[in-house]
Write an enzyme that holds these catalytic residues in place. Structure first.
Site, PDB file in Angstrom:
ATOM      1  N   ALA A 184      66.431  37.174  25.756  1.00  0.00           N
ATOM      2  CA  ALA A 184      65.268  38.075  25.851  1.00  0.00           C
ATOM      3  C   ALA A 184      65.614  39.527  25.518  1.00  0.00           C
ATOM      4  O   ALA A 184      64.815  40.252  24.930  1.00  0.00           O
ATOM      5  CB  ALA A 184      64.664  37.982  27.249  1.00  0.00           C
ATOM      6  N   PHE A 225      62.356  26.266  26.521  1.00  0.00           N
ATOM      7  CA  PHE A 225      62.646  27.198  25.435  1.00  0.00           C
ATOM      8  C   PHE A 225      63.546  28.290  25.982  1.00  0.00           C
ATOM      9  O   PHE A 225      63.229  28.928  26.986  1.00  0.00           O
ATOM     10  CB  PHE A 225      61.333  27.815  24.929  1.00  0.00           C
ATOM     11  CG  PHE A 225      61.520  28.883  23.885  1.00  0.00           C
ATOM     12  CD1 PHE A 225      61.363  30.228  24.208  1.00  0.00           C
ATOM     13  CD2 PHE A 225      61.854  28.543  22.582  1.00  0.00           C
ATOM     14  CE1 PHE A 225      61.527  31.209  23.250  1.00  0.00           C
ATOM     15  CE2 PHE A 225      62.026  29.525  21.619  1.00  0.00           C
ATOM     16  CZ  PHE A 225      61.865  30.862  21.948  1.00  0.00           C
ATOM     17  N   VAL A 226      64.702  28.481  25.338  1.00  0.00           N
ATOM     18  CA  VAL A 226      65.644  29.519  25.767  1.00  0.00           C
ATOM     19  C   VAL A 226      65.908  30.465  24.613  1.00  0.00           C
ATOM     20  O   VAL A 226      66.156  30.032  23.487  1.00  0.00           O
ATOM     21  CB  VAL A 226      66.975  28.910  26.265  1.00  0.00           C
ATOM     22  CG1 VAL A 226      67.984  30.010  26.616  1.00  0.00           C
ATOM     23  CG2 VAL A 226      66.717  28.024  27.478  1.00  0.00           C
ATOM     24  N   HIS A 252      67.617  27.348  33.058  1.00  0.00           N
ATOM     25  CA  HIS A 252      67.061  28.653  32.694  1.00  0.00           C
ATOM     26  C   HIS A 252      65.592  28.742  33.085  1.00  0.00           C
ATOM     27  O   HIS A 252      64.823  27.835  32.773  1.00  0.00           O
ATOM     28  CB  HIS A 252      67.211  28.889  31.186  1.00  0.00           C
ATOM     29  CG  HIS A 252      68.612  29.256  30.790  1.00  0.00           C
ATOM     30  ND1 HIS A 252      69.640  28.330  30.840  1.00  0.00           N
ATOM     31  CD2 HIS A 252      69.162  30.425  30.400  1.00  0.00           C
ATOM     32  CE1 HIS A 252      70.763  28.926  30.466  1.00  0.00           C
ATOM     33  NE2 HIS A 252      70.511  30.188  30.207  1.00  0.00           N
ATOM     34  N   PRO A 253      65.194  29.828  33.740  1.00  0.00           N
ATOM     35  CA  PRO A 253      63.779  29.994  34.088  1.00  0.00           C
ATOM     36  C   PRO A 253      62.961  30.255  32.827  1.00  0.00           C
ATOM     37  O   PRO A 253      63.455  30.885  31.886  1.00  0.00           O
ATOM     38  CB  PRO A 253      63.785  31.229  34.993  1.00  0.00           C
ATOM     39  CG  PRO A 253      64.960  32.030  34.537  1.00  0.00           C
ATOM     40  CD  PRO A 253      66.004  31.015  34.129  1.00  0.00           C
TER      41      PRO A 253
END
Ligand code: 2AL
EC number: 4.1.1.97
Length: 174
Positions: free
Chosen positions: A123, A119-120, A67-68
């Site tokens: 959003a 950290f995911v 994940h970016p």
């Protein structure tokens, strides 16, 4: 798109459509394809989730590492996937002022330093005020529980991406 269409997809088409349900993890769609036919969105989603849950810790951390960062380098360089770009802009992360962006960058670095994965957070269910607050709060958690929390966020992101594709109304296959 309805489930009759989904259940009729060959492998290539299925991975083309569902390959980024979990960010940059087309392997999961490739594995789930063999579980067809699916009775509905929930059934399809449960197969994605079961794959994630069955992975060893290294695999689960690997998913998180795909994940970016939120408001990170990929966003700055315009190299986010279409889904991530949409999600991060929905949370207002594409228009942060420099201070807010640097604070997020610092928190992301602290988080990655502590847990060994990024950290995911889903959003689209958050906003520019909540993200740093959630990051600071979760920074205090224990690694075991934090891994579970982060995977829960991956599942929320996947659920939203599946719903975008299939529509919440997707009818069960007859
Ligand atoms: N590190 C992240 O949480 N990344 C992301 N969350 C989303 O909802 N989209 C992302 O790219």
């Amino acid at each position: 798109m309805d489930m009759v269409k989904v259940n009729s997809m060959d492998f290539g088409e299925f991975v083309d459509v569902f390959g980024n349900i979990v960010e940059k993890c087309p392997l999961i769609a490739a594995a789930v394809w063999s579980q067809r036919p699916f009775s509905g969105l929930e059934d399809l989603e449960n197969h994605f989730f079961a794959f994630i849950d069955a992975l060893p810790r290294s695999g689960q951390e690997g998913i998180l590492r795909c994940h970016p960062d939120l408001a990170g380098r990929d966003l700055q360089q315009g190299t986010l996937t279409a889904e991530s770009q949409h999600e991060q802009s929905q949370a207002g992360l594409t228009s942060l002022d420099t201070d807010d962006r640097l604070r997020l960058q610092q928190l992301n670095a602290q988080y990655r330093e502590r847990f060994g994965f990024p950290f995911v957070l889903a959003a689209r269910l958050s906003d520019r005020a909540t993200v740093p607050r959630e990051l600071a709060r979760r920074l205090q958690c224990q690694p075991e529980s934090e891994l579970r929390t982060a995977l829960g966020e991956v599942k929320k992101i996947s659920h939203l991406r599946l719903t975008d594709l299939l529509g919440a109304h997707s009818h069960s296959a007859r």
